[in-house]
Motif scaffolding. Sequence first.
Motif, PDB file in Angstrom:
ATOM      1  N   LEU A 164     -21.591   4.033 -66.729  1.00  0.00           N
ATOM      2  CA  LEU A 164     -20.959   2.729 -66.921  1.00  0.00           C
ATOM      3  C   LEU A 164     -19.439   2.839 -66.824  1.00  0.00           C
ATOM      4  CD1 LEU A 164     -23.136   1.346 -69.859  1.00  0.00           C
ATOM      5  CD2 LEU A 164     -23.285   0.809 -67.425  1.00  0.00           C
ATOM      6  N   GLU A 170     -14.487   2.124 -60.856  1.00  0.00           N
ATOM      7  CA  GLU A 170     -14.579   1.657 -59.477  1.00  0.00           C
ATOM      8  C   GLU A 170     -13.857   0.330 -59.313  1.00  0.00           C
ATOM      9  OE1 GLU A 170     -18.545   0.919 -58.056  1.00  0.00           O
ATOM     10  OE2 GLU A 170     -17.889   1.034 -55.978  1.00  0.00           O
ATOM     11  N   LEU A 174     -10.738  -0.641 -56.898  1.00  0.00           N
ATOM     12  CA  LEU A 174     -10.872  -1.689 -55.878  1.00  0.00           C
ATOM     13  C   LEU A 174      -9.848  -2.803 -56.067  1.00  0.00           C
ATOM     14  CD1 LEU A 174     -14.762  -1.849 -55.677  1.00  0.00           C
ATOM     15  CD2 LEU A 174     -13.213  -1.228 -53.811  1.00  0.00           C
TER      16      LEU A 174
ATOM     17  N   TYR B  26     -26.545   2.440 -57.260  1.00  0.00           N
ATOM     18  CA  TYR B  26     -27.293   1.206 -57.444  1.00  0.00           C
ATOM     19  C   TYR B  26     -28.719   1.332 -56.919  1.00  0.00           C
ATOM     20  CZ  TYR B  26     -22.908  -0.787 -58.778  1.00  0.00           C
ATOM     21  OH  TYR B  26     -21.746  -1.041 -59.432  1.00  0.00           O
ATOM     22  N   TYR B  91     -19.340  -8.395 -56.665  1.00  0.00           N
ATOM     23  CA  TYR B  91     -18.849  -9.210 -57.762  1.00  0.00           C
ATOM     24  C   TYR B  91     -17.702 -10.037 -57.226  1.00  0.00           C
ATOM     25  CZ  TYR B  91     -15.071  -5.771 -58.299  1.00  0.00           C
ATOM     26  OH  TYR B  91     -13.997  -4.945 -58.082  1.00  0.00           O
ATOM     27  N   ILE B  93     -13.871 -11.489 -57.484  1.00  0.00           N
ATOM     28  CA  ILE B  93     -12.588 -11.198 -58.064  1.00  0.00           C
ATOM     29  C   ILE B  93     -11.583 -12.104 -57.377  1.00  0.00           C
ATOM     30  CG2 ILE B  93     -12.389  -9.222 -56.485  1.00  0.00           C
ATOM     31  CD1 ILE B  93     -10.630  -7.883 -58.644  1.00  0.00           C
ATOM     32  N   GLU B  94     -11.127 -13.132 -58.109  1.00  0.00           N
ATOM     33  CA  GLU B  94     -10.156 -14.086 -57.578  1.00  0.00           C
ATOM     34  C   GLU B  94     -10.590 -14.666 -56.242  1.00  0.00           C
ATOM     35  OE1 GLU B  94      -6.720 -11.742 -57.336  1.00  0.00           O
ATOM     36  OE2 GLU B  94      -6.752 -11.220 -59.455  1.00  0.00           O
ATOM     37  N   GLN B  98     -16.202  -8.810 -53.695  1.00  0.00           N
ATOM     38  CA  GLN B  98     -16.002  -7.390 -53.485  1.00  0.00           C
ATOM     39  C   GLN B  98     -17.356  -6.703 -53.493  1.00  0.00           C
ATOM     40  OE1 GLN B  98     -13.254  -5.142 -52.905  1.00  0.00           O
ATOM     41  NE2 GLN B  98     -15.130  -3.980 -52.523  1.00  0.00           N
ATOM     42  N   VAL B 100     -19.911  -3.773 -53.674  1.00  0.00           N
ATOM     43  CA  VAL B 100     -19.890  -2.445 -54.289  1.00  0.00           C
ATOM     44  C   VAL B 100     -21.113  -1.603 -53.940  1.00  0.00           C
ATOM     45  CG1 VAL B 100     -18.402  -3.079 -56.223  1.00  0.00           C
ATOM     46  CG2 VAL B 100     -20.872  -3.363 -56.431  1.00  0.00           C
ATOM     47  N   ILE B 112     -26.963  -1.968 -62.745  1.00  0.00           N
ATOM     48  CA  ILE B 112     -27.009  -0.923 -63.772  1.00  0.00           C
ATOM     49  C   ILE B 112     -26.406  -1.342 -65.107  1.00  0.00           C
ATOM     50  CG2 ILE B 112     -26.282   1.395 -64.418  1.00  0.00           C
ATOM     51  CD1 ILE B 112     -27.557   2.281 -62.180  1.00  0.00           C
ATOM     52  N   PRO B 113     -25.205  -1.892 -65.119  1.00  0.00           N
ATOM     53  CA  PRO B 113     -24.620  -2.227 -66.430  1.00  0.00           C
ATOM     54  C   PRO B 113     -25.497  -3.206 -67.180  1.00  0.00           C
ATOM     55  CG  PRO B 113     -22.970  -2.359 -64.695  1.00  0.00           C
ATOM     56  CD  PRO B 113     -24.288  -2.215 -64.023  1.00  0.00           C
ATOM     57  N   TYR B 123     -22.670  -8.803 -61.726  1.00  0.00           N
ATOM     58  CA  TYR B 123     -22.836  -8.624 -60.299  1.00  0.00           C
ATOM     59  C   TYR B 123     -23.864  -9.588 -59.712  1.00  0.00           C
ATOM     60  CZ  TYR B 123     -20.376  -4.287 -61.229  1.00  0.00           C
ATOM     61  OH  TYR B 123     -19.435  -3.383 -61.608  1.00  0.00           O
ATOM     62  N   SER B 203     -15.654  -4.850 -46.709  1.00  0.00           N
ATOM     63  CA  SER B 203     -15.356  -5.098 -48.112  1.00  0.00           C
ATOM     64  C   SER B 203     -15.677  -3.864 -48.958  1.00  0.00           C
ATOM     65  CB  SER B 203     -16.162  -6.300 -48.599  1.00  0.00           C
ATOM     66  OG  SER B 203     -16.096  -6.416 -50.003  1.00  0.00           O
ATOM     67  N   TYR B 204     -16.830  -3.280 -48.702  1.00  0.00           N
ATOM     68  CA  TYR B 204     -17.241  -2.078 -49.418  1.00  0.00           C
ATOM     69  C   TYR B 204     -16.219  -0.954 -49.239  1.00  0.00           C
ATOM     70  CZ  TYR B 204     -20.170   1.951 -50.686  1.00  0.00           C
ATOM     71  OH  TYR B 204     -20.662   3.101 -51.253  1.00  0.00           O
ATOM     72  N   ARG B 206     -13.082  -1.278 -48.859  1.00  0.00           N
ATOM     73  CA  ARG B 206     -11.758  -1.698 -49.300  1.00  0.00           C
ATOM     74  C   ARG B 206     -10.827  -1.930 -48.113  1.00  0.00           C
ATOM     75  NH1 ARG B 206      -7.365   1.219 -50.792  1.00  0.00           N
ATOM     76  NH2 ARG B 206      -8.453   3.204 -50.807  1.00  0.00           N
TER      77      ARG B 206
END
Lengths: 217, 217
Positions: A164, A170, A174, B26, B91, B93-94, B98, B100, B112-113, B123, B203-204, B206
């Motif tokens: 976690l 990560e 990013l 993942y 996820y 972000i603004e 993004q 992952v 996972i989280p 996510y 995207s992955y 970056r």
Amino acid sequence: MISNLVEKATKKRISADRTKDLLQFYNFTQKLPTLSHFLQNQLGLPSGETAALLRHWQKPRSLRRGDFLTRKGQVEQHLYYILEGTVIIFYDIEENEQVVGFGYADTLILSIPSFIRNRPSDYYIQAMGPTELLGISRTDFYRLLEQYPLLERTWRQMVEEALLGRIEREIDLLTVSPRERIQRLLNRSPHIFQLIPNKYIASYLRMTPETLSRNMR
Amino acid sequence: MISNLVEKATKKRISADRTKDLLQFYNFTQKLPTLSHFLQNQLGLPSGETAALLRHWQKPRSLRRGDFLTRKGQVEQHLYYILEGTVIIFYDIEENEQVVGFGYADTLILSIPSFIRNRPSDYYIQAMGPTELLGISRTDFYRLLEQYPLLERTWRQMVEEALLGRIEREIDLLTVSPRERIQRLLNRSPHIFQLIPNKYIASYLRMTPETLSRNMR
DNA sequence: GTAAAATCTTGACCATGGTCAAGGTTTCGA
DNA sequence: TCGAAACCTTGACCATGGTCAAGATTTTAC
């Protein structure tokens, strides 16, 4: 001298959630007031098992500033408990050092890939100043895992937590804006800015020391 | 059209080590020819335990292109086995997404989280095309972990592997040059370039789709 | 305490990758 | 199969963070 940003972040009352250190991948979250206290209270091991585990921790190892706990290619695989001091973990990539984590007093530190895979480490672990550690060998540790189901369960949970932590890391990596990357670290681990020279923090944050300096004002 | 780089990477004989998919965080590495085959041969579960576990996998779930398996904020926590199709994890972000991670047929996929912490997911998991899945609930799974030590051991090892995958991913993200980041992914998971539209891969990695495009020539 | 080493800061310049826009191509779904 | 939507590519321009250098400051080690 402490920058405004650091000062603000340090003063801020930090929630229990925030306190959870995101660098836990290499040095697990749990603070260890003492090793045996950790084994009993954090791992919840019965006293018999605690004693068995304690028996395998080796006598203290001392490092001076600049000394390496582990070098790339080294096969020594231990799980270390930092009694005192601070270390950085980095690897080299084309003449440069890339910092990937820090370790400080009362946490565990190890080169995870090396420890899990039982292979020479790709990473260096280096002391930032005088450092005292206790270590337990990989072999002993995994043997104890087999013997004590409760230890294995706890280890599983530690690895889950580490995972976690990596996910949070990560997201940090990013994040595009250098300023935000700094801010995220300040929110989560302000104490690092007291323990580690900025040039290493800059590397950890994927930027140059110049950029870090310019964005801390 | 397949770019030169992809062509080269695909043709290259890929070592057993390389084949180990680094996206395993993942979606775990192990390929699952069938679910029961996986449970017995990969997890090494005795037939009794395999049967017990199989009983808890729920009837197939179907998604069409663009459907979400999991949305941000959603409390549904399952471990999924992808029978067929491809998904992405991202996820926001603004205003931006993004990416992952990815998931494809014969692998496991989950947030996972959310799964470990038993919390709403941060996510999204979205189908790239028609997708079929089997799922097992978090509650059932963790109950089975308590019951079957061998299952817990295997799960521990899977989490360890996932952790190692995250470390590799970290190095990918820390690699400065976009061209090298592309190359690393091509070396490790060339098949992704066949399964996933480049904009998500960009995207992955970056970077923008434009940069990916310009560096694949 | 002091010299040496390491680190930090600031400025000027520059390379790289992002942004925006437009046109072409591929893929999707009825 | 065909129209629409999604995706890819290319060009021109620009903002941002990297590089290099030099001086100031802090830290280290004896």
